[in-house]
Design a protein around this motif. Sequence first.
Motif, short mmCIF file in Angstrom:
data_model
loop_
_atom_site.label_atom_id
_atom_site.label_comp_id
_atom_site.label_asym_id
_atom_site.label_seq_id
_atom_site.Cartn_x
_atom_site.Cartn_y
_atom_site.Cartn_z
N ASN A 22 -6.97 12.69 -4.13
CA ASN A 22 -7.94 11.74 -4.67
C ASN A 22 -7.62 11.42 -6.12
OD1 ASN A 22 -10.43 11.52 -2.61
ND2 ASN A 22 -9.62 13.60 -2.55
N SER B 141 -11.31 0.94 -7.47
CA SER B 141 -10.06 0.26 -7.14
C SER B 141 -10.27 -1.20 -6.75
CB SER B 141 -9.34 0.98 -6.00
OG SER B 141 -10.02 0.77 -4.77
N ARG C 145 0.85 -1.19 0.00
CA ARG C 145 0.00 0.00 0.00
C ARG C 145 0.88 1.24 0.00
NH1 ARG C 145 -5.19 -0.12 1.03
NH2 ARG C 145 -4.96 -2.28 1.73
N ASP D 5 -13.22 3.58 -3.92
CA ASP D 5 -13.03 2.19 -3.47
C ASP D 5 -13.59 1.21 -4.49
OD1 ASP D 5 -12.10 0.42 -1.33
OD2 ASP D 5 -14.21 -0.04 -1.02
N ALA E 61 -4.58 9.12 -6.32
CA ALA E 61 -4.96 7.74 -6.02
C ALA E 61 -5.65 7.10 -7.22
CB ALA E 61 -5.88 7.71 -4.80
N LEU F 11 -8.73 0.57 -1.15
CA LEU F 11 -8.61 1.85 -0.47
C LEU F 11 -8.70 1.72 1.05
CD1 LEU F 11 -8.46 4.96 -0.82
CD2 LEU F 11 -10.97 4.97 -0.79
N LEU G 106 -5.10 6.72 1.78
CA LEU G 106 -5.40 8.07 1.29
C LEU G 106 -5.65 9.02 2.45
CD1 LEU G 106 -6.03 9.71 -1.35
CD2 LEU G 106 -8.44 9.22 -0.86
#
Length: 363
Positions: A57, A97, A44, A94, A60, A101, A74
């Motif tokens: 954001n 991904s 991570r 989330d 990410a 997250l 994050l």
Amino acid sequence: MTSEFMGHVSNREGSDIVPPQGPVIDKDYILRHARAAEEAGIDRLLIGAFSTWPDNNQIAAHVFSHTSRIGALLAHRTGFMAPTLAARQLATLDQFSDGRLWVHIITGGSDADQQRDGDFLDHDRRHERTDEYLTVLKKVWESEEPFDHEGEFYKFKGALSQVKPVRGQRIPISFGGSSEAAFKVAGKHADIYALWGEPLDGVHETIGKIREAAAPFGRAGDIRFTLAFRIVVAETEDKAWEKADAILERVKSIARPGGNGEKLPSNVGSVRLREAAARGRVLDKRLWREVAAASGAGGNSTALVGTPDQVAEAILDYYDAGVSNFLMRGFYPTEDTVAYGRDVAPLVKAGIAARQARVVAAE
């Protein structure tokens, strides 16, 4: 307990000893670094947030869209948007991904950084607001029906989100802060509590305080802990200390504010790091404090120095103290991240597995 080994990525390359370089948003660097970290086995990446930085954001989302496994921690600054909107934004990210997250809650340790974005509440009031913010945030994730809320800081009528986190009701919430106000909020809301690289006695003290704060909510045994630190590794201990000495000279030669626009950071975590640094150059087995002393300890500024085996042994001491996740931010960002994932983390994982096997055998 499952452990994660984390790194860090920012909008462009830079550190205490590497001056910022490239465009303010260096898309190529972000991807090179994220892919190198993923290939090295890092689980991570922390993506930080300050009032003058680009929107994390979007960083990410960029990382997630070009990687397949690595997650993000994050940073999220409370108080600058409605928690109902934040819940939808985070749940949407989330979903894109596929559940990679975690969110790290930032209440704000610096008045100057908060005031740049219009927040003039004092330290303790910010934490009271964060308490209410997280209460609403979690309820939006959990609720299948519209709900009303009227509190001291927020008022909503008919709040509801169609999008939910991949895990169902929760994106894991990480929380930091070393003040009593922060402990209170963490005890109530945090799934993971993050500490900077303090000596073992300080870590034991903080873990005890967090568990005590969590006890009234029946959560004392539920909270996991992350330790943030640097590494300086080489094939021999002498060479590692040569690298450390060179890093220290470089830090001293670069005049920068201590962090968040303050010449000497006033947040409790930084004060604790400076107090520990005053106790000596190295504490415990190999916790190096001189960069924290020289820089003012504006952030993650202590390091474990030695060979990969020696550094892994020191990390395992923190595991034995109750820490399960280990976050490393590099002096040389990509080089150190790769070395951590490739050379150090596997040794720590082996040590953890051996400890767990002994526990099973003893049962």
